[in-house]
Motif scaffolding. Structure first.
Motif, PDB file in Angstrom:
ATOM      1  N   HIS A 105      -8.445  -6.865  -5.181  1.00 19.16           N
ATOM      2  CA  HIS A 105      -7.987  -5.483  -5.317  1.00 19.16           C
ATOM      3  C   HIS A 105      -6.565  -5.401  -5.869  1.00 19.16           C
ATOM      4  CE1 HIS A 105     -11.340  -3.412  -3.242  1.00 19.16           C
ATOM      5  NE2 HIS A 105     -11.453  -4.557  -2.593  1.00 19.16           N
ATOM      6  N   ASP A 131      -4.430   0.816   1.232  1.00 16.74           N
ATOM      7  CA  ASP A 131      -4.884   1.744   0.205  1.00 16.74           C
ATOM      8  C   ASP A 131      -5.272   0.941  -1.036  1.00 16.74           C
ATOM      9  OD1 ASP A 131      -5.187   3.586  -1.833  1.00 16.74           O
ATOM     10  OD2 ASP A 131      -3.429   4.774  -1.297  1.00 16.74           O
ATOM     11  N   SER A 161       0.810  -1.217   0.000  1.00 17.07           N
ATOM     12  CA  SER A 161       0.000   0.000   0.000  1.00 17.07           C
ATOM     13  C   SER A 161       0.842   1.265   0.000  1.00 17.07           C
ATOM     14  CB  SER A 161      -0.931   0.015   1.218  1.00 17.07           C
ATOM     15  OG  SER A 161      -1.942  -0.965   1.120  1.00 17.07           O
ATOM     16  N   ALA A 184      -3.960  -1.695  -6.305  1.00 14.58           N
ATOM     17  CA  ALA A 184      -4.273  -1.955  -7.716  1.00 14.58           C
ATOM     18  C   ALA A 184      -3.134  -1.524  -8.628  1.00 14.58           C
ATOM     19  CB  ALA A 184      -5.567  -1.242  -8.104  1.00 14.58           C
ATOM     20  N   GLU A 185      -2.332  -0.546  -8.191  1.00 13.01           N
ATOM     21  CA  GLU A 185      -1.237  -0.038  -9.012  1.00 13.01           C
ATOM     22  C   GLU A 185       0.058  -0.819  -8.829  1.00 13.01           C
ATOM     23  OE1 GLU A 185      -0.707   4.046  -8.079  1.00 13.01           O
ATOM     24  OE2 GLU A 185      -2.654   4.669  -8.851  1.00 13.01           O
ATOM     25  N   ALA A 208      -6.397   1.731  -3.904  1.00 15.43           N
ATOM     26  CA  ALA A 208      -5.895   2.282  -5.172  1.00 15.43           C
ATOM     27  C   ALA A 208      -4.422   1.950  -5.361  1.00 15.43           C
ATOM     28  CB  ALA A 208      -6.112   3.790  -5.201  1.00 15.43           C
ATOM     29  N   ALA A 209      -3.638   2.064  -4.287  1.00 10.36           N
ATOM     30  CA  ALA A 209      -2.214   1.731  -4.382  1.00 10.36           C
ATOM     31  C   ALA A 209      -2.022   0.243  -4.616  1.00 10.36           C
ATOM     32  CB  ALA A 209      -1.492   2.172  -3.106  1.00 10.36           C
ATOM     33  N   ARG A 257      -3.478  -6.170  -8.611  1.00 14.10           N
ATOM     34  CA  ARG A 257      -3.435  -6.116 -10.079  1.00 14.10           C
ATOM     35  C   ARG A 257      -3.469  -7.509 -10.698  1.00 14.10           C
ATOM     36  NH1 ARG A 257      -0.417  -2.486 -14.213  1.00 14.10           N
ATOM     37  NH2 ARG A 257      -0.706  -0.938 -12.580  1.00 14.10           N
TER      38      ARG A 257
END
Length: 444
Positions: A406, A373, A182, A378-379, A375-376, A408
């Protein structure tokens, strides 16, 4: 966004001491790290001592690093007396140098204990936690979750001169690995989870509700396999209620503390261990000594008890989640056992843990910041592999799979072959499977 691979420079020089054991080249590392990574830095700020042991096979001293994050919370990394101790180590050493990190508060890192010396300036007017107020104790312990452990690890990585390293997280170590992804995924060459994908968000009640259902089923399976054990357990409950059940040192064991013998059922061989304990005479010295060793929470590792629920908290307050979500059927039947379910009574009934009771109340009411996190996650581009145990007693499969969604490209291995301790119980098997997943040599 994920943080860059480079971390702030360590606040002190890494001290390293090499030595050896049969089949191993060992280096002990010690680094001073800030007590509070969110506070102003500087030489006068309170610091902790962070200990890590580097293990390498002869000739493997230049291999890349694998950071092992121990389960718990509150337990030091395994100690090794050879390349097959712990059982997965030999497989790891074929590809890596292994960093066994004593997470802050454990082992040879600055320990958490009532009478352990506090870092200078940590709590004004107190040299130990026993001298501190419950509020001061709670504030200090709040600095020992996964966010601080990852910040420590980043300083250690930089001090070791590693651009990236592979991270292996067992149970709570997996929670810490998810925090790593994260906030600093560019520092991670690959991440591997074994029984340790936590639920995202302030949803601890869902996790505990599922684990209670699982423990009910495990209890019934045990009593079905060993029918006489249920009556033995009822007899122990009667002794506990009358105040006549104790460990070898004379410490009383109440009903809620006794119920936590069920944690044995979450590991391979656990049914046999519980049966062997219950078949002993409860007034014998053997039973009383073995009972103390079988109970999951003790004063040796206070973080494990006092911060156990807090380390699940991805935001919000825990408010004694295990106690609140206990099903009525369990409340009414003391032969329905608990696993890693911490209750007020389980702390109050243990003389070694009772001094932490007021701090534990404050921690249960504390509003925690988020650890993860989405979003983090997923990245994050590093390979991620996870062993998800189908009937995990402690980390529910359903929530692990939801969390994995969640990521990638999670490479999941869902298996009923092992219990929560599969990494150890499988020898080299679980780690070898996970390594095959992260390298692409194996699918599922």
């Amino acid at each position: 966004m994920t943080s860059p691979a480079a971390a702030p420079a360590p606040s002190s020089t890494l001290s390293s001491t090499p030595w050896s054991a049969p089949g191993l080249r060992i280096t002990d590392h010690v680094l001073e790290v800030p007590l509070d990574h969110g506070a102003a830095a500087g030489p006068s700020a309170p610091h902790l001592s962070l200990f890590a042991r580097e293990l390498a096979a002869p000739g493997g001293e230049d291999r890349p690093f694998l950071l092992y994050l121990q389960g718990g919370p509150g337990f030091e990394a395994p100690r090794s007396d050879g390349p097959s101790s712990p059982p997965w180590l030999a497989r790891a050493l074929r590809d890596f140098r292994v960093i066994m990190l004593d997470q802050r508060g454990t082992g040879r890192s600055t320990p958490v204990g009532l009478d352990s010396a506090l870092p200078e300036g940590a709590i004004p007017g107190a040299s130990t936690l026993r001298e501190a107020t419950p509020a001061q104790q709670a504030d200090y312990l709040a600095l020992f979750r996964a966010d601080s452990i990852v910040a420590d690890a980043e300083l250690l990585r930089v001090a070791l001169g590693a651009e990236t390293w592979t991270v292996l997280g067992q149970s709570f170590g997996g929670f810490t690995t998810l925090r790593y992804l994260s906030v600093a995924s560019r520092s991670v060459a690959a991440a591997m989870f074994t029984g340790g994908l936590p639920v995202l968000g302030p949803r601890i009640d869902e996790a505990y509700a599922l684990t209670w259902d699982g423990m009910i089923a495990r209890s019934e399976r045990h009593w079905s396999r060993f029918p006489g054990d249920r009556e033995r357990m009822r007899a122990l409950v009667d002794l506990a209620r009358s105040g006549d059940l104790s460990t070898a040192d004379g410490a009383p064991v109440g009903t809620e503390r006794l119920r936590r013998l069920g944690h044995l059922l979450g590991a391979s061989g656990g049914q046999e261990k519980l049966h062997h304990l219950l078949e002993l005479d409860p007034r014998s010295p053997a039973f009383r000594a073995d009972l103390a060793g079988a109970l999951p929470f003790s004063g040796r590792n206070p973080i494990y008890a006092v911060l156990h629920e807090s380390c699940w908290a991805d935001g919000g307050a825990t408010r004694w989640a295990a106690q609140r979500t206990m099903p009525d059927a369990v409340r009414e039947d003391p032969t329905l056992l608990a696993g890693e379910h911490m209750h007020r009574e389980a702390i109050a009934e243990d003389p070694q843990l009772a001094p932490w009771a007021e701090a534990a109340e404050l921690l249960a009411a504390r509003e925690w910041p988020a650890l993860y996190d989405p979003a983090a996650l997923a990245e994050a581009t590093c390979p991620v592999a996870a062993a998800v145990y189908y009937d995990d007693a402690y980390v529910p499969r359903e929530l692990s799979l939801e969390t994995a969604s969640h990521l990638r490209d999670p490479r999941l291995w869902i298996t009923s072959e092992f219990e929560h301790n599969g990494l150890r119980a499988s020898g080299e098997g679980v780690l070898d499977h996970l390594l095959g997943l992260v390298t692409g040599e194996r699918r599922g």
